[in-house]
Design a protein around this motif. Structure first.
Motif, mmCIF file in Angstrom:
data_model
loop_
_atom_site.group_PDB
_atom_site.id
_atom_site.type_symbol
_atom_site.label_atom_id
_atom_site.label_comp_id
_atom_site.label_asym_id
_atom_site.label_seq_id
_atom_site.Cartn_x
_atom_site.Cartn_y
_atom_site.Cartn_z
ATOM 1 N N TRP A 59 -40.437 -65.066 38.308
ATOM 2 C CA TRP A 59 -40.341 -65.914 37.124
ATOM 3 C C TRP A 59 -41.698 -66.533 36.861
ATOM 4 C CZ3 TRP A 59 -35.732 -65.720 34.680
ATOM 5 C CH2 TRP A 59 -34.646 -65.252 35.405
ATOM 6 N N GLY A 60 -42.247 -66.313 35.669
ATOM 7 C CA GLY A 60 -43.539 -66.889 35.328
ATOM 8 C C GLY A 60 -44.012 -66.420 33.976
ATOM 9 N N LEU A 61 -45.084 -67.017 33.495
ATOM 10 C CA LEU A 61 -45.640 -66.633 32.207
ATOM 11 C C LEU A 61 -46.505 -65.381 32.318
ATOM 12 C CD1 LEU A 61 -46.629 -70.027 30.564
ATOM 13 C CD2 LEU A 61 -44.696 -68.542 30.034
ATOM 14 N N ILE A 62 -47.456 -65.403 33.233
ATOM 15 C CA ILE A 62 -48.401 -64.289 33.340
ATOM 16 C C ILE A 62 -48.366 -63.766 34.771
ATOM 17 C CG2 ILE A 62 -50.817 -63.612 33.188
ATOM 18 C CD1 ILE A 62 -51.166 -65.868 31.134
ATOM 19 N N GLY A 63 -48.242 -62.464 34.902
ATOM 20 C CA GLY A 63 -48.264 -61.845 36.228
ATOM 21 C C GLY A 63 -47.188 -60.803 36.354
ATOM 22 N N GLY A 64 -47.562 -59.656 36.855
ATOM 23 C CA GLY A 64 -46.607 -58.581 37.053
ATOM 24 C C GLY A 64 -46.223 -58.436 38.507
ATOM 25 N N VAL A 65 -45.529 -57.337 38.784
ATOM 26 C CA VAL A 65 -45.112 -57.015 40.147
ATOM 27 C C VAL A 65 -45.655 -55.630 40.479
ATOM 28 C CG1 VAL A 65 -43.152 -56.603 41.677
ATOM 29 C CG2 VAL A 65 -43.008 -58.394 39.931
ATOM 30 N N THR A 66 -46.410 -55.546 41.562
ATOM 31 C CA THR A 66 -46.963 -54.278 42.014
ATOM 32 C C THR A 66 -46.398 -53.961 43.392
ATOM 33 O OG1 THR A 66 -49.020 -54.694 40.817
ATOM 34 C CG2 THR A 66 -49.085 -53.015 42.535
ATOM 35 N N VAL A 67 -45.821 -52.767 43.526
ATOM 36 C CA VAL A 67 -45.264 -52.325 44.807
ATOM 37 C C VAL A 67 -46.178 -51.232 45.348
ATOM 38 C CG1 VAL A 67 -43.275 -51.338 45.980
ATOM 39 C CG2 VAL A 67 -42.940 -52.860 44.026
ATOM 40 N N VAL A 68 -46.658 -51.436 46.579
ATOM 41 C CA VAL A 68 -47.538 -50.488 47.240
ATOM 42 C C VAL A 68 -46.777 -49.886 48.403
ATOM 43 C CG1 VAL A 68 -49.715 -50.216 48.482
ATOM 44 C CG2 VAL A 68 -49.554 -51.858 46.600
#
Length: 117
Positions: free
Chosen positions: A106-115
């Motif tokens: 939850w947030g305004l700016i920022g994604g999710v990256t899965v490595v």
């Protein structure tokens, strides 16, 4: 990962900071973790733990600015939920069964990256 024996987890880890993200490692996490910060995301490394088949690990990230970087084994299924401006990058398995990590971001700016090493 510390797993409780019952259906409901016994402990939820809570990490809070005003500015700056959180670095989380699997061996120190419980079944549920909440990270909250004004500015800063979460860097989560779960490659050193064995998440049992059928288990679900849940991580909730709350911040205005900051995403999630998640490192997991190839066989772990990742579900991403929440509201954020930023996408999800994950090329891993989407089949049912096996261990699951659920990210609520939850947030305004920022994604999710899965490595997946």
């Amino acid at each position: 990962m510390t797993k409780s024996n019952g259906e409901k987890p016994r402990k939820t880890d809570v990490k809070v900071s005003l500015i700056g993200g959180h670095r989380l490692e699997g061996a120190t996490l419980h079944e549920r973790t909440v990270t909250a910060s004004l500015i800063g995301g979460a860097d989560v490394d779960l490659t050193d733990i064995d998440v049992p088949d059928g288990a679900e690990l849940r991580i909730t990230k709350l911040s205005l600015i900051g995403g999630v970087s998640l490192k997991v084994r190839r066989d772990v299924r990742v579900e991403v939920h929440g509201l954020r401006l930023g996408g999800v990058k994950d090329d891993g398995p989407s089949r049912s069964g096996g261990p699951t990590v659920r990210i609520d971001a939850w947030g305004l700016i920022g994604g999710v990256t899965v490595v997946r090493p």
